[in-house]
Design a protein around this motif. Structure first.
Motif, PDB file in Angstrom:
ATOM      1  N   LEU A 401       0.823  -1.203   0.000  1.00  0.00           N
ATOM      2  CA  LEU A 401       0.000   0.000   0.000  1.00  0.00           C
ATOM      3  C   LEU A 401       0.860   1.257   0.000  1.00  0.00           C
ATOM      4  O   LEU A 401       0.534   2.248  -0.672  1.00  0.00           O
ATOM      5  N   ASN A 402       1.953   1.235   0.741  1.00  0.00           N
ATOM      6  CA  ASN A 402       2.861   2.391   0.740  1.00  0.00           C
ATOM      7  C   ASN A 402       3.467   2.608  -0.642  1.00  0.00           C
ATOM      8  O   ASN A 402       3.606   3.749  -1.103  1.00  0.00           O
ATOM      9  N   ALA A 403       3.828   1.510  -1.308  1.00  0.00           N
ATOM     10  CA  ALA A 403       4.384   1.634  -2.654  1.00  0.00           C
ATOM     11  C   ALA A 403       3.322   2.127  -3.636  1.00  0.00           C
ATOM     12  O   ALA A 403       3.620   2.901  -4.554  1.00  0.00           O
ATOM     13  N   ALA A 404       2.077   1.685  -3.439  1.00  0.00           N
ATOM     14  CA  ALA A 404       0.995   2.126  -4.320  1.00  0.00           C
ATOM     15  C   ALA A 404       0.643   3.589  -4.101  1.00  0.00           C
ATOM     16  O   ALA A 404       0.211   4.286  -5.024  1.00  0.00           O
ATOM     17  N   ARG A 405       0.845   4.054  -2.871  1.00  0.00           N
ATOM     18  CA  ARG A 405       0.462   5.424  -2.535  1.00  0.00           C
ATOM     19  C   ARG A 405       1.301   6.436  -3.300  1.00  0.00           C
ATOM     20  O   ARG A 405       0.790   7.462  -3.759  1.00  0.00           O
ATOM     21  N   CYS A 406       2.569   6.171  -3.446  1.00  0.00           N
ATOM     22  CA  CYS A 406       3.438   7.136  -4.119  1.00  0.00           C
ATOM     23  C   CYS A 406       4.723   6.445  -4.558  1.00  0.00           C
ATOM     24  O   CYS A 406       5.086   5.390  -4.036  1.00  0.00           O
ATOM     25  N   GLY A 407       5.386   7.033  -5.516  1.00  0.00           N
ATOM     26  CA  GLY A 407       6.694   6.534  -5.920  1.00  0.00           C
ATOM     27  C   GLY A 407       6.622   5.463  -6.985  1.00  0.00           C
ATOM     28  O   GLY A 407       5.590   5.220  -7.619  1.00  0.00           O
ATOM     29  N   ASP A 408       7.758   4.786  -7.196  1.00  0.00           N
ATOM     30  CA  ASP A 408       7.869   3.806  -8.266  1.00  0.00           C
ATOM     31  C   ASP A 408       7.048   2.554  -7.963  1.00  0.00           C
ATOM     32  O   ASP A 408       6.950   2.117  -6.829  1.00  0.00           O
ATOM     33  N   TRP A 409       6.485   2.036  -9.025  1.00  0.00           N
ATOM     34  CA  TRP A 409       5.765   0.768  -8.953  1.00  0.00           C
ATOM     35  C   TRP A 409       6.253  -0.097 -10.101  1.00  0.00           C
ATOM     36  O   TRP A 409       6.467   0.404 -11.189  1.00  0.00           O
ATOM     37  N   PRO A 410       6.432  -1.411  -9.872  1.00  0.00           N
ATOM     38  CA  PRO A 410       6.106  -2.196  -8.679  1.00  0.00           C
ATOM     39  C   PRO A 410       7.222  -2.161  -7.651  1.00  0.00           C
ATOM     40  O   PRO A 410       8.339  -1.731  -7.959  1.00  0.00           O
ATOM     41  N   PRO A 411       6.930  -2.628  -6.422  1.00  0.00           N
ATOM     42  CA  PRO A 411       7.978  -2.708  -5.411  1.00  0.00           C
ATOM     43  C   PRO A 411       9.108  -3.602  -5.890  1.00  0.00           C
ATOM     44  O   PRO A 411       8.900  -4.534  -6.668  1.00  0.00           O
ATOM     45  N   GLU A 412      10.294  -3.339  -5.408  1.00  0.00           N
ATOM     46  CA  GLU A 412      11.468  -4.076  -5.871  1.00  0.00           C
ATOM     47  C   GLU A 412      11.333  -5.580  -5.671  1.00  0.00           C
ATOM     48  O   GLU A 412      11.754  -6.383  -6.502  1.00  0.00           O
ATOM     49  N   LYS A 413      10.700  -6.004  -4.569  1.00  0.00           N
ATOM     50  CA  LYS A 413      10.571  -7.436  -4.304  1.00  0.00           C
ATOM     51  C   LYS A 413       9.688  -8.121  -5.341  1.00  0.00           C
ATOM     52  O   LYS A 413       9.854  -9.291  -5.639  1.00  0.00           O
ATOM     53  N   MET A 414       8.722  -7.369  -5.881  1.00  0.00           N
ATOM     54  CA  MET A 414       7.899  -7.956  -6.924  1.00  0.00           C
ATOM     55  C   MET A 414       8.723  -8.169  -8.183  1.00  0.00           C
ATOM     56  O   MET A 414       8.560  -9.150  -8.909  1.00  0.00           O
ATOM     57  N   LEU A 415       9.654  -7.271  -8.440  1.00  0.00           N
ATOM     58  CA  LEU A 415      10.472  -7.379  -9.643  1.00  0.00           C
ATOM     59  C   LEU A 415      11.388  -8.585  -9.614  1.00  0.00           C
ATOM     60  O   LEU A 415      11.579  -9.267 -10.618  1.00  0.00           O
ATOM     61  N   ASP A 416      11.971  -8.886  -8.440  1.00  0.00           N
ATOM     62  CA  ASP A 416      12.883 -10.026  -8.403  1.00  0.00           C
ATOM     63  C   ASP A 416      12.179 -11.338  -8.053  1.00  0.00           C
ATOM     64  O   ASP A 416      12.796 -12.356  -7.791  1.00  0.00           O
ATOM     65  N   ARG A 417      10.805 -11.278  -8.070  1.00  0.00           N
ATOM     66  CA  ARG A 417       9.981 -12.463  -7.861  1.00  0.00           C
ATOM     67  C   ARG A 417      10.092 -13.025  -6.445  1.00  0.00           C
ATOM     68  O   ARG A 417       9.622 -14.127  -6.173  1.00  0.00           O
ATOM     69  N   ALA A 418      10.743 -12.284  -5.534  1.00  0.00           N
ATOM     70  CA  ALA A 418      10.763 -12.728  -4.133  1.00  0.00           C
ATOM     71  C   ALA A 418       9.438 -12.387  -3.454  1.00  0.00           C
ATOM     72  O   ALA A 418       9.101 -12.962  -2.441  1.00  0.00           O
ATOM     73  N   TRP A 419       8.717 -11.430  -4.050  1.00  0.00           N
ATOM     74  CA  TRP A 419       7.437 -11.044  -3.482  1.00  0.00           C
ATOM     75  C   TRP A 419       6.393 -12.094  -3.780  1.00  0.00           C
ATOM     76  O   TRP A 419       6.300 -12.617  -4.883  1.00  0.00           O
ATOM     77  N   THR A 420       5.597 -12.446  -2.792  1.00  0.00           N
ATOM     78  CA  THR A 420       4.486 -13.352  -3.022  1.00  0.00           C
ATOM     79  C   THR A 420       3.257 -12.771  -2.361  1.00  0.00           C
ATOM     80  O   THR A 420       3.348 -12.140  -1.313  1.00  0.00           O
ATOM     81  N   SER A 421       2.128 -12.976  -2.992  1.00  0.00           N
ATOM     82  CA  SER A 421       0.868 -12.465  -2.453  1.00  0.00           C
ATOM     83  C   SER A 421       0.537 -13.188  -1.169  1.00  0.00           C
ATOM     84  O   SER A 421       0.626 -14.402  -1.095  1.00  0.00           O
ATOM     85  N   PRO A 422       0.131 -12.452  -0.124  1.00  0.00           N
ATOM     86  CA  PRO A 422      -0.261 -13.119   1.129  1.00  0.00           C
ATOM     87  C   PRO A 422      -1.500 -13.971   0.934  1.00  0.00           C
ATOM     88  O   PRO A 422      -2.373 -13.630   0.178  1.00  0.00           O
ATOM     89  N   ALA A 423      -1.564 -15.102   1.648  1.00  0.00           N
ATOM     90  CA  ALA A 423      -2.709 -16.027   1.479  1.00  0.00           C
ATOM     91  C   ALA A 423      -3.966 -15.409   2.072  1.00  0.00           C
ATOM     92  O   ALA A 423      -3.908 -14.648   3.019  1.00  0.00           O
TER      93      ALA A 423
END
Length: 423
Positions: A401-423
């Motif tokens: 949500l903080n990343a969506a609020r302002c600044g670059d998108w997507p968050p860096e963790k999403m880019l390196d595929r370490a990000w996973t959607s919470p269940a």
């Protein structure tokens, strides 16, 4: 037949509306239909469709012992011939009571993007895409069918007037209006919504565009902050959040272009509006003859390569913005495809045939299967209610949500595929 239809929830969403529309179609075909579920905004829609509604107990556990007992009592009292559940929690509520104890046949529709392994292998499944059906058949011992999300092509049609919606939101005749009708959710939706805002931001330097997001949810504040920054940068309103509408047909009708996924995408096509299908990790594709087979296989959704920036979506929007004849051609094509392939009438005929097939071939249920499903479901619930897991999930959501609020998108963790959607 006496049918009990059990949507997984009754908040506003495509799967729930699909369930109610198909229940109404079955009732119109002469069957006795009851809708059961935890009360929510769609209770009024159930009444509008002329269906009986029985409220479910609101216990939050999945499966819920109180709903298991309640469903069994309803099935016995009303002589239910078949229970049609949607998604795994409602499936298990029906399985452990009415199905195991009373031998009432059940079927489960799965419109989410995965088949949960805790659905018992003997439960017949109706999948929303061909790809998911292929995966389900590897595990399920009984029937697996495909019915894509159905659309009421009579109710959703190109003759609906969207001029009042444009006036309400001060959209001038010379502005190109892009509409997204979506839950403003973190899971599944947030990436697409942020990229839509950023694409319009990029294009508005040279094109007269507006983007209106119709819907509500936990990401609303963050998206409003991002929209406000875009509007401030351009000195005029580019993006507006219109809030939730129980009947968003005027929003679709007002649009020159719709961006969205799932049932929302199909409703846009039914109303004769050109469409860009969005998904997660930057996925977006124009709906056209060349992409039709892709969407039949994977549904009106997809996963991209998570590349940063809104360029791909912006290029697709711009291609349709500058080609009004192409938009008209795609609008006619989309309406024809939805009418032929995705209508409620076609889906209801398929579904009633599935019901009869299930009733004519009772399934065998094994105690070992029930114990395995119960063990896996218990593990899921323990994990969901684990305080550490909850804090981790909340931390991930706040970061998104903080990343969506302002600044670059997507968050860096999403880019390196370490990000996973919470269940």
């Amino acid at each position: 037949m006496r049918l009990l239809v059990y949507p997984h929830e009754l908040s506003i969403g495509g799967s729930q509306i699909n369930a109610i529309d198909l229940a109404a179609a079955a009732a119109a075909a002469g069957h006795d239909v009851i809708v059961y579920g935890v009360p929510g905004p769609l209770v009024d829609y159930i009444a509008e469709r002329g269906l009986r509604f029985i409220p479910a107990h609101t216990l939050k556990y999945r499966p819920a012992p109180s709903r298991i007992a309640q469903l069994a009592a309803i099935a016995r009292r009303h002589g239910i011939d078949l229970i049609h559940t949607y998604e795994w929690p409602s499936c298990l509520d029906a399985y452990y009571g009415a199905s195991l104890l009373l031998n009432v046949p059940i079927v489960c529709t799965v419109l989410s993007m995965e088949v949960m392994p805790n659905i018992p292998a003997s439960v017949p499944l109706i999948m929303g895409t061909q790809n998911l059906a292929i995966e389900a058949r590897k595990r399920q011992k009984n029937g697996v069918w495909v019915i894509e999300p159905p659309i009421d092509v009579v109710r959703d049609n190109p003759d609906i007037d969207g001029s009042a919606f444009r006036r309400k939101h001060a959209v001038s005749p010379n502005e190109f209006l892009i509409v997204s009708v979506s839950r403003l959710a973190i899971d599944l939706k947030l990436d697409a919504l942020v990229r839509a805002i950023d694409a319009v931001d990029k294009l508005s330097r040279s094109c007269r565009l507006r983007l209106i997001l119709v819907g509500d949810g936990p990401a609303r504040d963050a998206l409003e902050a991002r929209a406000a920054a875009v509007n401030s940068r351009h000195g005029r309103e580019i993006v507006r959040l219109a809030g939730q509408e129980l009947d968003p047909r005027s929003a679709y009708a007002a649009a020159d272009l719709v961006v969205g996924m799932g049932s929302s995408a199909l409703r846009a096509l039914a109303m004769g509006i050109p469409l860009i299908v969005q998904g997660e990790e930057g996925f977006s594709e124009i709906f056209e003859p060349e992409s039709y087979d892709l969407f039949l296989k994977q549904g009106f959704y997809g996963r991209g390569d998570a590349q940063a920036g809104p360029e791909r979506l912006a290029e697709q929007i711009h291609a349709l913005f500058r080609e009004p004849d192409l938009r008209l051609e795609l609008a006619r094509y989309g309406r024809r495809i939805v009418t032929e392939r995705f209508s409620v009438e076609r889906a209801n005929a398929l579904q009633l045939a599935i019901y009869h097939q299930i009733l004519s071939t009772p399934s065998m249920r094994r105690p070992s299967e029930a114990f395995r499903s119960a063990r896996m479901s218990l593990m899921v619930e323990i994990d969901n209610h684990n305080p550490l897991r909850k804090r981790q999930k909340r931390r991930v959501q706040l970061n998104l949500l903080n990343a969506a609020r302002c600044g670059d998108w997507p968050p860096e963790k999403m880019l390196d595929r370490a990000w996973t959607s919470p269940a």
